[in-house]
Design an enzyme around this catalytic site. Structure first.
Site, PDB file in Angstrom:
ATOM      1  N   TYR A  56      30.010  38.369  36.086  1.00  0.00           N
ATOM      2  CA  TYR A  56      29.558  37.769  34.826  1.00  0.00           C
ATOM      3  C   TYR A  56      29.743  38.723  33.658  1.00  0.00           C
ATOM      4  CZ  TYR A  56      27.814  34.089  37.773  1.00  0.00           C
ATOM      5  OH  TYR A  56      27.742  33.072  38.681  1.00  0.00           O
ATOM      6  N   HIS A 108      39.875  31.620  44.713  1.00  0.00           N
ATOM      7  CA  HIS A 108      38.697  31.461  43.839  1.00  0.00           C
ATOM      8  C   HIS A 108      38.706  32.493  42.719  1.00  0.00           C
ATOM      9  CE1 HIS A 108      34.538  31.410  42.467  1.00  0.00           C
ATOM     10  NE2 HIS A 108      34.377  32.641  42.902  1.00  0.00           N
ATOM     11  N   PHE A 109      38.901  33.758  43.068  1.00  0.00           N
ATOM     12  CA  PHE A 109      38.724  34.720  41.976  1.00  0.00           C
ATOM     13  C   PHE A 109      39.948  34.870  41.094  1.00  0.00           C
ATOM     14  CE2 PHE A 109      39.247  38.042  45.447  1.00  0.00           C
ATOM     15  CZ  PHE A 109      40.379  38.672  44.963  1.00  0.00           C
ATOM     16  N   HIS A 110      41.087  34.306  41.515  1.00  0.00           N
ATOM     17  CA  HIS A 110      42.190  34.270  40.552  1.00  0.00           C
ATOM     18  C   HIS A 110      42.014  33.131  39.540  1.00  0.00           C
ATOM     19  CE1 HIS A 110      44.118  37.301  43.090  1.00  0.00           C
ATOM     20  NE2 HIS A 110      44.837  37.570  42.032  1.00  0.00           N
ATOM     21  N   ARG A 156      42.306  37.083  54.089  1.00  0.00           N
ATOM     22  CA  ARG A 156      42.671  37.865  52.914  1.00  0.00           C
ATOM     23  C   ARG A 156      42.914  39.297  53.366  1.00  0.00           C
ATOM     24  NH1 ARG A 156      36.978  38.879  49.592  1.00  0.00           N
ATOM     25  NH2 ARG A 156      38.334  40.180  48.323  1.00  0.00           N
ATOM     26  N   ARG A 157      43.423  40.137  52.476  1.00  0.00           N
ATOM     27  CA  ARG A 157      43.558  41.568  52.710  1.00  0.00           C
ATOM     28  C   ARG A 157      44.288  41.905  54.002  1.00  0.00           C
ATOM     29  NH1 ARG A 157      37.588  43.563  50.465  1.00  0.00           N
ATOM     30  NH2 ARG A 157      38.294  43.718  48.333  1.00  0.00           N
TER      31      ARG A 157
HETATM   32 FE1  HAS Z   1      32.678  33.974  42.540  1.00  0.00          FE
HETATM   33  C1  HAS Z   1      33.398  35.601  45.495  1.00  0.00           C
HETATM   34  C2  HAS Z   1      30.226  32.191  44.094  1.00  0.00           C
HETATM   35  C3  HAS Z   1      31.849  32.476  39.540  1.00  0.00           C
HETATM   36  C4  HAS Z   1      34.590  36.298  40.858  1.00  0.00           C
HETATM   37  N1  HAS Z   1      33.809  35.618  43.068  1.00  0.00           N
HETATM   38  C5  HAS Z   1      33.999  36.101  44.345  1.00  0.00           C
HETATM   39  C6  HAS Z   1      34.882  37.236  44.300  1.00  0.00           C
HETATM   40  C7  HAS Z   1      35.181  37.446  42.983  1.00  0.00           C
HETATM   41  C8  HAS Z   1      34.502  36.423  42.226  1.00  0.00           C
HETATM   42  C9  HAS Z   1      36.044  38.560  42.416  1.00  0.00           C
HETATM   43  O1  HAS Z   1      28.584  32.419  46.669  1.00  0.00           O
HETATM   44  C10 HAS Z   1      35.383  38.031  45.518  1.00  0.00           C
HETATM   45  C11 HAS Z   1      34.592  39.256  45.802  1.00  0.00           C
HETATM   46  C12 HAS Z   1      35.189  39.985  46.984  1.00  0.00           C
HETATM   47  O2  HAS Z   1      36.178  40.703  46.797  1.00  0.00           O
HETATM   48  O3  HAS Z   1      34.711  39.798  48.106  1.00  0.00           O
HETATM   49  N2  HAS Z   1      31.327  32.545  41.960  1.00  0.00           N
HETATM   50  C13 HAS Z   1      30.456  31.923  42.759  1.00  0.00           C
HETATM   51  C14 HAS Z   1      29.710  30.921  41.987  1.00  0.00           C
HETATM   52  C15 HAS Z   1      30.186  31.008  40.708  1.00  0.00           C
HETATM   53  C16 HAS Z   1      31.181  32.042  40.693  1.00  0.00           C
HETATM   54  C17 HAS Z   1      28.649  29.998  42.496  1.00  0.00           C
HETATM   55  N3  HAS Z   1      33.136  34.309  40.593  1.00  0.00           N
HETATM   56  C18 HAS Z   1      32.674  33.590  39.520  1.00  0.00           C
HETATM   57  C19 HAS Z   1      33.175  34.163  38.305  1.00  0.00           C
HETATM   58  C20 HAS Z   1      33.951  35.246  38.676  1.00  0.00           C
HETATM   59  C21 HAS Z   1      33.911  35.317  40.114  1.00  0.00           C
HETATM   60  C22 HAS Z   1      32.854  33.645  36.921  1.00  0.00           C
HETATM   61  C23 HAS Z   1      34.709  36.220  37.848  1.00  0.00           C
HETATM   62  C24 HAS Z   1      34.799  36.217  36.552  1.00  0.00           C
HETATM   63  N4  HAS Z   1      31.984  33.889  44.425  1.00  0.00           N
HETATM   64  C25 HAS Z   1      30.918  33.142  44.845  1.00  0.00           C
HETATM   65  C26 HAS Z   1      30.597  33.480  46.237  1.00  0.00           C
HETATM   66  C27 HAS Z   1      31.505  34.456  46.646  1.00  0.00           C
HETATM   67  C28 HAS Z   1      32.357  34.694  45.488  1.00  0.00           C
HETATM   68  C29 HAS Z   1      29.541  32.930  47.081  1.00  0.00           C
HETATM   69  C30 HAS Z   1      31.594  35.142  48.016  1.00  0.00           C
HETATM   70  C31 HAS Z   1      32.618  34.486  48.846  1.00  0.00           C
HETATM   71  C32 HAS Z   1      32.825  35.212  50.153  1.00  0.00           C
HETATM   72  O4  HAS Z   1      32.552  34.599  51.200  1.00  0.00           O
HETATM   73  O5  HAS Z   1      33.249  36.367  50.170  1.00  0.00           O
HETATM   74  C33 HAS Z   1      29.669  30.190  39.514  1.00  0.00           C
HETATM   75  O6  HAS Z   1      29.259  31.071  38.489  1.00  0.00           O
HETATM   76  C34 HAS Z   1      30.696  29.226  38.986  1.00  0.00           C
HETATM   77  C35 HAS Z   1      30.121  28.325  37.935  1.00  0.00           C
HETATM   78  C36 HAS Z   1      31.183  27.601  37.133  1.00  0.00           C
HETATM   79  C37 HAS Z   1      31.212  26.305  36.839  1.00  0.00           C
HETATM   80  C38 HAS Z   1      32.344  25.730  36.011  1.00  0.00           C
HETATM   81  C39 HAS Z   1      31.915  25.284  34.632  1.00  0.00           C
HETATM   82  C40 HAS Z   1      33.101  24.897  33.818  1.00  0.00           C
HETATM   83  C41 HAS Z   1      33.385  25.343  32.570  1.00  0.00           C
HETATM   84  C42 HAS Z   1      34.671  24.919  31.918  1.00  0.00           C
HETATM   85  C43 HAS Z   1      34.506  24.281  30.558  1.00  0.00           C
HETATM   86  C44 HAS Z   1      35.844  23.784  30.045  1.00  0.00           C
HETATM   87  C45 HAS Z   1      36.404  24.159  28.876  1.00  0.00           C
HETATM   88  C46 HAS Z   1      37.768  23.698  28.501  1.00  0.00           C
HETATM   89  C47 HAS Z   1      35.752  25.088  27.927  1.00  0.00           C
HETATM   90  C48 HAS Z   1      30.140  25.371  37.283  1.00  0.00           C
HETATM   91  C49 HAS Z   1      32.457  26.247  31.823  1.00  0.00           C
HETATM   92  C50 HAS Z   1      37.906  22.223  28.374  1.00  0.00           C
HETATM   93  C51 HAS Z   1      39.313  21.933  28.016  1.00  0.00           C
HETATM   94  C52 HAS Z   1      39.759  20.770  27.584  1.00  0.00           C
HETATM   95  C53 HAS Z   1      41.204  20.596  27.299  1.00  0.00           C
HETATM   96  C54 HAS Z   1      38.843  19.605  27.363  1.00  0.00           C
END
Ligand code: HAS
Ligand code: CU
Length: 559
Positions: free
Chosen positions: A235, A382-384, A445-446
């Site tokens: 974050y 996921h993280f890309h 992975r890895r």
């Molecule tokens: Fe994650 C693993 C759960 C968000 C990065 N995550 C990783 C790893 C990385 C990473 C680097 O619970 C790997 C670590 C490693 O090397 O082992 N992650 C989540 C959850 C969220 C989440 C629940 N992750 C991120 C973000 C990252 C990131 C942000 C980097 C910046 N993640 C996990 C979990 C793992 C994990 C487990 C462990 C997996 C394992 O087994 O090893 C949440 O924060 C996501 C919430 C996001 C949303 C989307 C909302 C949508 C939006 C878009 C709005 C649209 C717009 C454009 C503005 C609900 C805000 C509209 C355009 C138009 C044209 C209309």
């Protein structure tokens, strides 16, 4: 010239530090991106530039340069912009500002050289520990010292912004904190809280162990301390991107931010909830009771809320902008958005991809379904999408707006900028989709030597060779995109023409302003205290039982 009101005209000294930070960031992006291509091609067995024993050195450098150096140098640059612009006030002492920048650079140098030691015989160092450097991997002491210097540099940067705000507050005692400053400060507060974990891990365990002062460490303890920091750090990368979506996207769309109070609530929720969730990276670790994992899962699910609020608020603001520009209909307003502007298009596409990345995050977060995807290529997909697109593409896109502010020069080639951001979106569509599918097939992975070529899991979906080809193609497009970006930035800086036509240094106004929220929202002490309490609830018992079972200095639980 006198008419212009760009950042460089208002804060020439600060503009120099920010430029240095952004260039450090771009350099890391270029090197890290190139290593990503080597990585992708090697692993998919398309072209092998390196012997397989160097795979983990390259993987470590790719990870560290991109998720630590590229992201955080950009963050310190952009937060310095945010605080000085929104408070309309320079930093207290520019030498101090250069001081933290120098400290971060020195740290990066030490980390970089010690990793490079893995492939260069002349350097008697080694740090093939991956960017999640917990034990049992051990790095040369220089790696840990460099990392500490880098993090302490960010702590001092935060102090710089806090004291700029304190000085402003003295002159404006009754005013609400301007939104960009509020975002920078709340982000720093959870960064201080969570980086205590990595500081303890390095200073108490990994560094003394690497120096030979202690014989062993407790692996589960260093892992847990790492993830105490390792989740909030994601974050820390995301918050500057969110700040840009809230403050720049509405403006570039031609409108205003839908709700300042909602934006504040979002950042408060991140401050409170970013840290007590780290155990969701350890669902498969033995030695942590299931109940603690359940608490981490519950907190993680609550943490979806601020991102869902962000999706609502930012898209509502874009719609408002589009309607100001004459857009109509339920969805046709989308056509009225400024799609020719690389800053806008890049950020909007980054947001769109983040919606997909958020969904794969929800899958990861489920305690039981995580067993399906953990340690598979799915997680890399996921993280890309998250750090590799929501963050990286937003930073590149925003640079098309910021570099003119910081140099006084027009972008060398805006059409090329548009091609560049779209290319990233296309490349990442191929690569991350294929990685997610690969993970569902159980491909880990890895690993440098996947052994599945030609094997068809399901004729309707395709073979592993086809998945590999998509990853390799995606990686090639992404690398091309990075080089187009760097070329544009270099030619803008050294060759671009100085211009009076650069837009003023402003950010979006609001439809509903801070006066629509209670002043308690700005009570940073209150939210920080709640964050600390939640961390104590989530971590004190798991840490106590890990130490109880495996010892403070190891050797860990007996398998
Ligand atoms: Fe994650 C693993 C759960 C968000 C990065 N995550 C990783 C790893 C990385 C990473 C680097 O619970 C790997 C670590 C490693 O090397 O082992 N992650 C989540 C959850 C969220 C989440 C629940 N992750 C991120 C973000 C990252 C990131 C942000 C980097 C910046 N993640 C996990 C979990 C793992 C994990 C487990 C462990 C997996 C394992 O087994 O090893 C949440 O924060 C996501 C919430 C996001 C949303 C989307 C909302 C949508 C939006 C878009 C709005 C649209 C717009 C454009 C503005 C609900 C805000 C509209 C355009 C138009 C044209 C209309
Ligand atoms: Cu996480």
């Amino acid at each position: 010239m006198a008419m212009r009101n760009a950042y460089i005209d208002q804060f020439p000294e600060e503009a120099r530090v920010i430029r240095a930070a952004l260039w450090s960031s771009f350099l890391a992006l270029m090197i890290g991106g190139t290593l990503g291509l080597i990585q992708g091609l090697h692993r998919t067995n398309v072209l092998r530039f390196i012997p397989s024993q160097d795979y983990y050195t390259v993987l470590t450098a790719h990870g560290v340069l991109l998720v630590i150096t590229f992201t955080i140098f950009f963050l310190v640059g952009i937060f310095t912009w945010a605080v000085t612009t929104s408070l309309d006030r320079g930093v207290k002492d520019i030498r101090f500002t250069w001081g933290w920048y120098a400290m971060m650079s020195l740290g990066t140098l030490l980390v970089g050289v010690s990793i490079l030691g893995g492939v260069v015989d002349q350097i008697p160092m080694n740090a093939d520990v991956l960017y999640t450097f917990y034990s049992p991997f051990q790095a040369h002491p220089a790696f840990y010292v460099g990392f500490v210097l880098f993090v302490v540099g960010t702590w001092l940067a935060g102090f710089d912004w806090f004291r700029t705000w304190w000085a402003w507050k003295k002159d404006n005692p009754d005013e609400r904190i301007p939104l960009p400053t509020f975002m920078a400060l709340t982000t720093m507060l959870f960064w201080y809280l969570s980086s205590i974990g990595v500081a303890i891990s390095i200073l108490a365990f990994l560094l003394p162990w690497s120096l030979g002062i202690i014989d062993s460490v407790n692996p589960l303890l260093t892992r847990t301390l790492f993830w105490f920091f390792g989740h909030p750090v994601v974050y820390f990368w995301l918050m500057p991107a969110y700040m840009l979506w809230y403050t720049m996207l509405p403006k570039l769309s031609g409108g205003k931010l839908f709700s300042d109070p909602l934006a504040r609530v979002v950042f408060v929720l991140f401050l409170i909830l970013s840290t007590p969730v780290g155990i969701h990276h350890q669902y498969l670790d033995p030695g942590i009771a299931e109940g603690f994992k359940f608490i981490a899962m519950t907190n993680t699910m609550f943490l979806l809320l601020p991102s869902l609020l962000t999706a609502f608020t930012v898209v509502a603001s874009m719609e408002h902008g589009a309607r100001q520009r004459g857009g109509e209909g339920y969805l046709s307003w989308l056509k009225a958005l400024p799609w020719r502007d690389p800053a806008f298009t890049g950020m909007a596409l980054a947001g769109l991809m983040f919606a997909a990345g958020g969904f794969s995050g929800m899958i990861n977060a489920g305690l039981s379904i995580n067993y399906l995807v953990h340690n598979s290529w799915w997680v890399v997909g996921h993280f890309h999408l998250t750090v590799g697109t929501a963050v990286a593409l937003t930073f590149m896109a925003a640079s098309y707006w910021f570099i003119p502010q910081l140099t006084g020069k027009e972008i060398w080639n805006r059409s090329l900028g548009l091609v560049q951001v779209v290319l990233w979106f296309i490349g990442m569509t191929f690569m991350s989709n294929a990685m997610h599918r690969a993970g569902l097939f159980g491909i880990p992975r890895r690993t440098a030597e996947p052994q599945y070529e030609g094997f068809s899991f399901d004729p309707a979906v395709g073979t592993v060779a086809e998945i590999d080809a998509q990853v390799a193609l995606g990686a090639a497009l992404l690398t091309l995109s990075v080089y187009l970006f760097i070329t544009n930035m270099v030619l803008t800086t050294i060759g671009g023409s100085t211009s009076d036509a650069i837009p003023d240094n402003t950010y979006a106004g609001t439809l509903s302003g801070p006066e629509d929220s209670p002043a308690i929202i700005d009570n940073l002490k209150l939210w920080t205290s709640i964050a600390v309490v939640l961390v104590i609830i989530a971590y004190s018992l798991p840490l106590a039982s890990i130490i109880d079972a495996g010892g403070l200095f190891g050797p860990g639980i007996d398998p």
